[in-house]
Design a protein around this motif. Structure first.
Motif, PDB file in Angstrom:
ATOM      1  N   LEU A 179       7.403 117.500 -10.030  1.00 50.94           N
ATOM      2  CA  LEU A 179       6.988 116.227  -9.307  1.00 50.94           C
ATOM      3  C   LEU A 179       6.471 115.597  -8.465  1.00 50.94           C
ATOM      4  O   LEU A 179       5.535 115.132  -7.582  1.00 50.94           O
ATOM      5  CB  LEU A 179       7.936 115.337  -8.472  1.00 50.94           C
ATOM      6  N   LEU A 180       6.533 117.327  -6.907  1.00 51.94           N
ATOM      7  CA  LEU A 180       6.243 117.026  -5.861  1.00 51.94           C
ATOM      8  C   LEU A 180       5.076 117.726  -6.084  1.00 51.94           C
ATOM      9  O   LEU A 180       3.237 117.646  -5.939  1.00 51.94           O
ATOM     10  CB  LEU A 180       6.783 118.581  -5.248  1.00 51.94           C
ATOM     11  N   ARG A 181       4.591 118.858  -7.307  1.00 55.68           N
ATOM     12  CA  ARG A 181       3.288 119.693  -7.465  1.00 55.68           C
ATOM     13  C   ARG A 181       2.552 118.792  -7.915  1.00 55.68           C
ATOM     14  O   ARG A 181       1.058 118.548  -7.783  1.00 55.68           O
ATOM     15  CB  ARG A 181       3.580 120.706  -9.054  1.00 55.68           C
ATOM     16  N   ASN A 182       2.651 117.412  -8.876  1.00 57.88           N
ATOM     17  CA  ASN A 182       1.784 116.834  -9.122  1.00 57.88           C
ATOM     18  C   ASN A 182       2.098 115.477  -7.987  1.00 57.88           C
ATOM     19  O   ASN A 182       1.185 114.179  -8.737  1.00 57.88           O
ATOM     20  CB  ASN A 182       2.377 116.333 -10.582  1.00 57.88           C
ATOM     21  N   ARG A 183       2.306 115.476  -7.166  1.00 55.71           N
ATOM     22  CA  ARG A 183       2.350 114.416  -6.189  1.00 55.71           C
ATOM     23  C   ARG A 183       2.754 113.047  -7.076  1.00 55.71           C
ATOM     24  O   ARG A 183       2.311 111.557  -6.660  1.00 55.71           O
ATOM     25  CB  ARG A 183       1.154 114.026  -5.790  1.00 55.71           C
ATOM     26  N   LEU A 184       3.993 113.187  -7.609  1.00 58.15           N
ATOM     27  CA  LEU A 184       4.872 111.857  -8.273  1.00 58.15           C
ATOM     28  C   LEU A 184       5.629 111.397  -7.370  1.00 58.15           C
ATOM     29  O   LEU A 184       6.363 110.063  -7.898  1.00 58.15           O
ATOM     30  CB  LEU A 184       5.221 112.413  -9.751  1.00 58.15           C
ATOM     31  N   ILE A 185       5.700 111.976  -5.918  1.00 58.59           N
ATOM     32  CA  ILE A 185       6.979 111.859  -5.079  1.00 58.59           C
ATOM     33  C   ILE A 185       6.328 110.939  -4.403  1.00 58.59           C
ATOM     34  O   ILE A 185       5.120 111.814  -3.236  1.00 58.59           O
ATOM     35  CB  ILE A 185       7.563 112.981  -4.783  1.00 58.59           C
ATOM     36  N   SER A 186       5.736 110.069  -3.498  1.00 58.57           N
ATOM     37  CA  SER A 186       6.322 109.325  -2.355  1.00 58.57           C
ATOM     38  C   SER A 186       5.626 110.490  -1.096  1.00 58.57           C
ATOM     39  O   SER A 186       7.279 110.790  -0.725  1.00 58.57           O
ATOM     40  CB  SER A 186       5.973 108.549  -1.619  1.00 58.57           C
ATOM     41  N   SER A 187       5.150 110.939  -0.368  1.00 62.52           N
ATOM     42  CA  SER A 187       5.395 111.342   1.217  1.00 62.52           C
ATOM     43  C   SER A 187       5.857 110.668   1.988  1.00 62.52           C
ATOM     44  O   SER A 187       6.854 111.468   3.110  1.00 62.52           O
ATOM     45  CB  SER A 187       4.262 111.516   2.405  1.00 62.52           C
ATOM     46  N   GLN A 188       5.997 109.305   1.422  1.00 59.68           N
ATOM     47  CA  GLN A 188       7.418 108.686   2.843  1.00 59.68           C
ATOM     48  C   GLN A 188       8.681 108.727   1.670  1.00 59.68           C
ATOM     49  O   GLN A 188       9.765 108.184   2.794  1.00 59.68           O
ATOM     50  CB  GLN A 188       7.071 107.240   3.058  1.00 59.68           C
ATOM     51  N   GLN A 189       8.983 109.254   0.627  1.00 56.38           N
ATOM     52  CA  GLN A 189      10.429 109.543   0.572  1.00 56.38           C
ATOM     53  C   GLN A 189      11.187 110.619   1.462  1.00 56.38           C
ATOM     54  O   GLN A 189      10.473 112.132   1.246  1.00 56.38           O
ATOM     55  CB  GLN A 189       9.928 110.185  -1.003  1.00 56.38           C
ATOM     56  N   HIS A 190      12.444 109.679   2.124  1.00 57.53           N
ATOM     57  CA  HIS A 190      12.986 110.900   2.508  1.00 57.53           C
ATOM     58  C   HIS A 190      14.348 111.328   1.883  1.00 57.53           C
ATOM     59  O   HIS A 190      14.950 112.265   2.020  1.00 57.53           O
ATOM     60  CB  HIS A 190      13.565 110.377   3.457  1.00 57.53           C
ATOM     61  N   GLY A 191      14.944 110.319   0.876  1.00 52.77           N
ATOM     62  CA  GLY A 191      16.276 110.763  -0.196  1.00 52.77           C
ATOM     63  C   GLY A 191      15.756 111.973  -0.740  1.00 52.77           C
ATOM     64  O   GLY A 191      15.236 111.931  -1.632  1.00 52.77           O
ATOM     65  N   PHE A 192      17.507 113.010  -0.778  1.00 57.65           N
ATOM     66  CA  PHE A 192      16.737 113.856  -1.701  1.00 57.65           C
ATOM     67  C   PHE A 192      16.228 114.742  -2.060  1.00 57.65           C
ATOM     68  O   PHE A 192      15.280 115.887  -3.139  1.00 57.65           O
ATOM     69  CB  PHE A 192      17.614 113.354  -3.238  1.00 57.65           C
ATOM     70  N   LEU A 193      15.807 114.835  -0.425  1.00 56.66           N
ATOM     71  CA  LEU A 193      14.190 115.853  -0.534  1.00 56.66           C
ATOM     72  C   LEU A 193      14.773 116.780   0.864  1.00 56.66           C
ATOM     73  O   LEU A 193      15.586 116.285   1.605  1.00 56.66           O
ATOM     74  CB  LEU A 193      12.509 115.478  -0.324  1.00 56.66           C
ATOM     75  N   ALA A 194      14.486 118.114   0.363  1.00 55.27           N
ATOM     76  CA  ALA A 194      14.989 119.406   2.079  1.00 55.27           C
ATOM     77  C   ALA A 194      13.798 118.876   3.015  1.00 55.27           C
ATOM     78  O   ALA A 194      13.309 118.315   3.551  1.00 55.27           O
ATOM     79  CB  ALA A 194      14.546 120.870   1.051  1.00 55.27           C
ATOM     80  N   LYS A 195      15.204 119.102   3.832  1.00 59.10           N
ATOM     81  CA  LYS A 195      14.445 118.677   5.165  1.00 59.10           C
ATOM     82  C   LYS A 195      14.662 117.428   5.782  1.00 59.10           C
ATOM     83  O   LYS A 195      13.188 116.673   6.291  1.00 59.10           O
ATOM     84  CB  LYS A 195      13.472 119.855   5.538  1.00 59.10           C
ATOM     85  N   HIS A 196      14.735 116.360   4.673  1.00 59.41           N
ATOM     86  CA  HIS A 196      14.316 114.882   4.818  1.00 59.41           C
ATOM     87  C   HIS A 196      15.669 114.866   4.444  1.00 59.41           C
ATOM     88  O   HIS A 196      16.537 114.590   3.833  1.00 59.41           O
ATOM     89  CB  HIS A 196      13.458 114.073   3.778  1.00 59.41           C
ATOM     90  N   SER A 197      16.055 113.272   5.412  1.00 61.95           N
ATOM     91  CA  SER A 197      17.355 112.279   5.495  1.00 61.95           C
ATOM     92  C   SER A 197      17.766 110.777   6.001  1.00 61.95           C
ATOM     93  O   SER A 197      15.986 110.443   6.060  1.00 61.95           O
ATOM     94  CB  SER A 197      17.940 113.311   6.543  1.00 61.95           C
ATOM     95  N   THR A 198      18.491 110.363   5.886  1.00 59.48           N
ATOM     96  CA  THR A 198      18.087 109.053   6.283  1.00 59.48           C
ATOM     97  C   THR A 198      18.349 109.407   8.037  1.00 59.48           C
ATOM     98  O   THR A 198      17.427 107.986   8.294  1.00 59.48           O
ATOM     99  CB  THR A 198      19.741 108.532   6.423  1.00 59.48           C
ATOM    100  N   CYS A 199      18.530 110.264   8.475  1.00 63.63           N
ATOM    101  CA  CYS A 199      17.812 110.780  10.031  1.00 63.63           C
ATOM    102  C   CYS A 199      16.302 110.787  10.393  1.00 63.63           C
ATOM    103  O   CYS A 199      15.969 110.108  11.085  1.00 63.63           O
ATOM    104  CB  CYS A 199      18.925 111.577  10.314  1.00 63.63           C
ATOM    105  N   SER A 200      15.675 111.204   9.555  1.00 59.88           N
ATOM    106  CA  SER A 200      14.332 111.474   9.722  1.00 59.88           C
ATOM    107  C   SER A 200      13.653 110.212   9.082  1.00 59.88           C
ATOM    108  O   SER A 200      12.841 110.233   9.967  1.00 59.88           O
ATOM    109  CB  SER A 200      14.166 112.717   8.882  1.00 59.88           C
ATOM    110  N   GLN A 201      14.322 109.631   7.976  1.00 60.02           N
ATOM    111  CA  GLN A 201      13.590 108.819   8.055  1.00 60.02           C
ATOM    112  C   GLN A 201      13.637 107.580   9.059  1.00 60.02           C
ATOM    113  O   GLN A 201      12.999 106.747   9.440  1.00 60.02           O
ATOM    114  CB  GLN A 201      14.054 108.270   6.928  1.00 60.02           C
ATOM    115  N   LEU A 202      14.685 107.547   9.750  1.00 57.94           N
ATOM    116  CA  LEU A 202      14.903 106.313  10.780  1.00 57.94           C
ATOM    117  C   LEU A 202      14.332 106.892  12.071  1.00 57.94           C
ATOM    118  O   LEU A 202      13.221 105.875  12.572  1.00 57.94           O
ATOM    119  CB  LEU A 202      16.276 106.640  11.530  1.00 57.94           C
TER     120      LEU A 202
END
Length: 122
Positions: free
Chosen positions: A37-60
């Motif tokens: 999904l990442l390689r084919n850019r099927l996940i938005s760069s604004q996605q924060h949930g379920f990605l490494a180094k991304h969380s509700t804190c990084s989203q906030l």
């Protein structure tokens, strides 16, 4: 800490004793699908949930930064919040399978995922 009355069954989540094989299958499938999904850019760069180094804190933090920039530039900021509690408990597995197909997941992998979901419902 749980919310609500202790006597209401819906306030509790079930305990799942998942086999080692199931856990391994989930991890390998997750890593492979996420890579795809990442390689084919099927996940938005604004996605924060379920990605490494991304969380509700990084989203906030990103959101507060965006608001600050907008307000500094005299732009109007509107905010809408949605309460999506227990949203993942109500995901339609049929729609999920169609979404996976639309993203290019098919064949044996799609069948395995569908079978896995059917097995977890029992």
């Amino acid at each position: 800490m749980w919310k609500g009355l202790a006597s209401v069954v819906s306030n509790y989540r079930p305990i799942s004793l998942t086999s080692v094989f199931s856990k391994l299958f989930e991890r390998v499938t997750h890593e492979q699908m996420l890579d795809y999904l990442l390689r084919n850019r099927l996940i938005s760069s604004q996605q924060h949930g379920f990605l490494a180094k991304h969380s509700t804190c990084s989203q906030l933090l990103e959101t507060v930064n965006d608001w600050s920039i907008a307000l500094k530039n005299c732009n109007i900021v509107d905010v809408v919040y949605f309460d999506i509690a227990k949203v993942f408990d109500s995901v339609s597995h049929v729609k999920l399978m169609h979404k996976l197909q639309a993203y290019g997941v098919h064949g044996s992998l799609l069948s395995l995922i569908a079978d896995f979901y059917r097995a977890t419902l029992c």
